[in-house]
Design a protein around this motif. Structure first.
Motif, PDB file in Angstrom:
ATOM      1  N   ILE A  63       0.766  -1.324   0.155  1.00 24.95           N
ATOM      2  CA  ILE A  63      -0.104   0.262  -0.408  1.00 24.95           C
ATOM      3  C   ILE A  63       1.245   1.272   0.036  1.00 24.95           C
ATOM      4  CG2 ILE A  63      -1.529   0.830   1.689  1.00 24.95           C
ATOM      5  CD1 ILE A  63      -2.563  -1.511   2.527  1.00 24.95           C
ATOM      6  N   ALA A  64       0.741   2.343  -1.219  1.00 24.23           N
ATOM      7  CA  ALA A  64       2.072   2.825  -1.788  1.00 24.23           C
ATOM      8  C   ALA A  64       1.681   3.792  -1.858  1.00 24.23           C
ATOM      9  CB  ALA A  64       3.064   1.909  -2.319  1.00 24.23           C
ATOM     10  N   LEU A  65       2.801   4.792  -1.713  1.00 29.00           N
ATOM     11  CA  LEU A  65       2.664   6.443  -1.690  1.00 29.00           C
ATOM     12  C   LEU A  65       2.291   6.041  -3.699  1.00 29.00           C
ATOM     13  CD1 LEU A  65       2.419   9.441  -1.188  1.00 29.00           C
ATOM     14  CD2 LEU A  65       4.556   9.743  -1.163  1.00 29.00           C
ATOM     15  N   ARG A  66       1.747   6.890  -4.188  1.00 28.29           N
ATOM     16  CA  ARG A  66       1.553   7.480  -5.432  1.00 28.29           C
ATOM     17  C   ARG A  66       2.743   8.200  -6.260  1.00 28.29           C
ATOM     18  NH1 ARG A  66      -2.501   5.703  -8.914  1.00 28.29           N
ATOM     19  NH2 ARG A  66      -4.097   5.851  -7.509  1.00 28.29           N
ATOM     20  N   SER A  67       4.384   7.698  -5.641  1.00 31.53           N
ATOM     21  CA  SER A  67       5.490   8.741  -6.579  1.00 31.53           C
ATOM     22  C   SER A  67       6.207   7.900  -6.463  1.00 31.53           C
ATOM     23  CB  SER A  67       5.595   9.893  -5.672  1.00 31.53           C
ATOM     24  OG  SER A  67       6.305   9.292  -3.912  1.00 31.53           O
ATOM     25  N   ILE A  81      -1.734  -1.005  -3.644  1.00 31.70           N
ATOM     26  CA  ILE A  81      -2.851   0.453  -3.886  1.00 31.70           C
ATOM     27  C   ILE A  81      -2.345   0.977  -3.697  1.00 31.70           C
ATOM     28  CG2 ILE A  81      -4.969   1.201  -2.142  1.00 31.70           C
ATOM     29  CD1 ILE A  81      -5.699  -1.354  -4.255  1.00 31.70           C
ATOM     30  N   PHE A  82      -2.274   1.873  -4.026  1.00 33.14           N
ATOM     31  CA  PHE A  82      -1.715   3.753  -4.131  1.00 33.14           C
ATOM     32  C   PHE A  82      -2.376   4.376  -3.655  1.00 33.14           C
ATOM     33  CE2 PHE A  82       0.494   1.456  -8.147  1.00 33.14           C
ATOM     34  CZ  PHE A  82       1.993   1.807  -7.229  1.00 33.14           C
ATOM     35  N   PHE A  83      -1.903   5.512  -2.798  1.00 34.49           N
ATOM     36  CA  PHE A  83      -3.026   6.638  -2.258  1.00 34.49           C
ATOM     37  C   PHE A  83      -2.159   8.251  -2.844  1.00 34.49           C
ATOM     38  CE2 PHE A  83       0.226   4.850   1.033  1.00 34.49           C
ATOM     39  CZ  PHE A  83       0.575   6.271   1.567  1.00 34.49           C
ATOM     40  N   ASP A  93      -7.404   5.404   3.902  1.00 29.64           N
ATOM     41  CA  ASP A  93      -8.465   5.430   2.881  1.00 29.64           C
ATOM     42  C   ASP A  93      -7.775   3.846   2.122  1.00 29.64           C
ATOM     43  OD1 ASP A  93     -10.703   6.638   3.742  1.00 29.64           O
ATOM     44  OD2 ASP A  93      -9.961   8.622   2.449  1.00 29.64           O
ATOM     45  N   ALA A  94      -6.288   4.272   1.814  1.00 22.40           N
ATOM     46  CA  ALA A  94      -6.236   2.964   0.738  1.00 22.40           C
ATOM     47  C   ALA A  94      -6.573   1.685   1.738  1.00 22.40           C
ATOM     48  CB  ALA A  94      -4.864   3.394   0.517  1.00 22.40           C
ATOM     49  N   VAL A  95      -5.341   1.804   2.724  1.00 22.07           N
ATOM     50  CA  VAL A  95      -6.119   0.324   3.494  1.00 22.07           C
ATOM     51  C   VAL A  95      -7.566  -0.387   3.811  1.00 22.07           C
ATOM     52  CG1 VAL A  95      -5.646  -0.980   6.119  1.00 22.07           C
ATOM     53  CG2 VAL A  95      -4.024   1.367   5.121  1.00 22.07           C
ATOM     54  N   LEU A  96      -8.588   0.763   3.943  1.00 16.38           N
ATOM     55  CA  LEU A  96     -10.061   0.163   3.709  1.00 16.38           C
ATOM     56  C   LEU A  96      -9.805  -0.043   2.278  1.00 16.38           C
ATOM     57  CD1 LEU A  96     -11.805   3.228   5.365  1.00 16.38           C
ATOM     58  CD2 LEU A  96     -11.198   1.001   6.889  1.00 16.38           C
ATOM     59  N   ARG A  97      -9.623   0.353   1.529  1.00 17.13           N
ATOM     60  CA  ARG A  97      -9.594  -0.045  -0.176  1.00 17.13           C
ATOM     61  C   ARG A  97      -9.094  -1.610  -0.167  1.00 17.13           C
ATOM     62  NH1 ARG A  97      -7.441   4.690  -1.713  1.00 17.13           N
ATOM     63  NH2 ARG A  97      -5.935   3.690  -2.928  1.00 17.13           N
ATOM     64  N   PHE A  98      -8.076  -1.683  -0.143  1.00 16.76           N
ATOM     65  CA  PHE A  98      -7.437  -2.596  -0.070  1.00 16.76           C
ATOM     66  C   PHE A  98      -8.127  -4.568   0.506  1.00 16.76           C
ATOM     67  CE2 PHE A  98      -3.944  -5.759   2.312  1.00 16.76           C
ATOM     68  CZ  PHE A  98      -3.480  -6.146   1.049  1.00 16.76           C
ATOM     69  N   GLU A  99      -8.425  -3.390   1.982  1.00 15.58           N
ATOM     70  CA  GLU A  99      -9.351  -4.103   2.798  1.00 15.58           C
ATOM     71  C   GLU A  99     -10.543  -5.273   2.012  1.00 15.58           C
ATOM     72  OE1 GLU A  99      -8.935  -6.445   5.847  1.00 15.58           O
ATOM     73  OE2 GLU A  99      -6.754  -5.178   5.405  1.00 15.58           O
ATOM     74  N   THR A 100     -11.178  -3.688   1.546  1.00 13.90           N
ATOM     75  CA  THR A 100     -12.271  -4.139   0.712  1.00 13.90           C
ATOM     76  C   THR A 100     -12.177  -4.738  -0.515  1.00 13.90           C
ATOM     77  OG1 THR A 100     -13.409  -2.185   1.765  1.00 13.90           O
ATOM     78  CG2 THR A 100     -13.943  -3.359   0.111  1.00 13.90           C
ATOM     79  N   ALA A 101     -11.332  -4.862  -1.214  1.00 10.53           N
ATOM     80  CA  ALA A 101     -10.492  -5.647  -2.909  1.00 10.53           C
ATOM     81  C   ALA A 101      -9.210  -5.979  -2.904  1.00 10.53           C
ATOM     82  CB  ALA A 101     -10.208  -4.051  -3.785  1.00 10.53           C
TER      83      ALA A 101
END
Length: 135
Positions: A63-67, A81-83, A93-101
């Motif tokens: 789960i990483a910074l988009r850079s 998953i990027f943030f 929010d990225a962790v929640l996306r990871f947990e969901t998707a």
């Protein structure tokens, strides 16, 4: 949280009870931690960053910074998953996306994602470049 750095004491003071700080760990322990982790969180802007490649080699997504280099070594939805900003809400929010998707790749497929960055492959490519240049 593995390792150390100038922000460590500040992080320790503000961390919730479910966060554990290991300090520096040996390679075997680090590999074990990667393999048992659901994901690696990367909030620093790095040129390449070996850490996500180490995690991929262990079958662990990020789960990483988009850079920076993360955009060169990780693929959104497949291995990461990027943030967009290194802020608590964006990371949450990225962790929640990871947990969901989740992500598309399995641990063996993640390991394969790291293969192009293998040190032996790098040495072979450099040797080929040098040999072609000399020839």
């Amino acid at each position: 949280v593995c390792g150390s750095g100038p922000m460590l004491s500040r992080w320790k003071r503000s961390a919730p009870a479910n966060v554990r700080f290991t300090g520096e760990v040996d390679q075997d322990t680090l590999v074990d931690l990667y393999q048992r982790s659901r994901a690696l969180i990367l909030a620093a802007d790095e040129d390449l960053g070996i850490t996500p490649l180490e995690a991929l080699a262990c079958g662990t997504p990020s789960i990483a910074l988009r850079s920076g280099g993360y955009l060169e070594t990780l693929r959104e939805g497949r291995s990461a998953i990027f943030f967009d900003e290194a802020a608590p809400a964006a990371i949450r929010d990225a962790v929640l996306r990871f947990e969901t998707a989740g992500i598309a790749a399995t641990p063996p497929e993640l390991h394969e994602e790291a293969r192009p960055f293998d040190a032996n492959l790098f040495r072979e490519r450099i040797r080929d470049i040098v040999e072609r240049t000399i020839a």
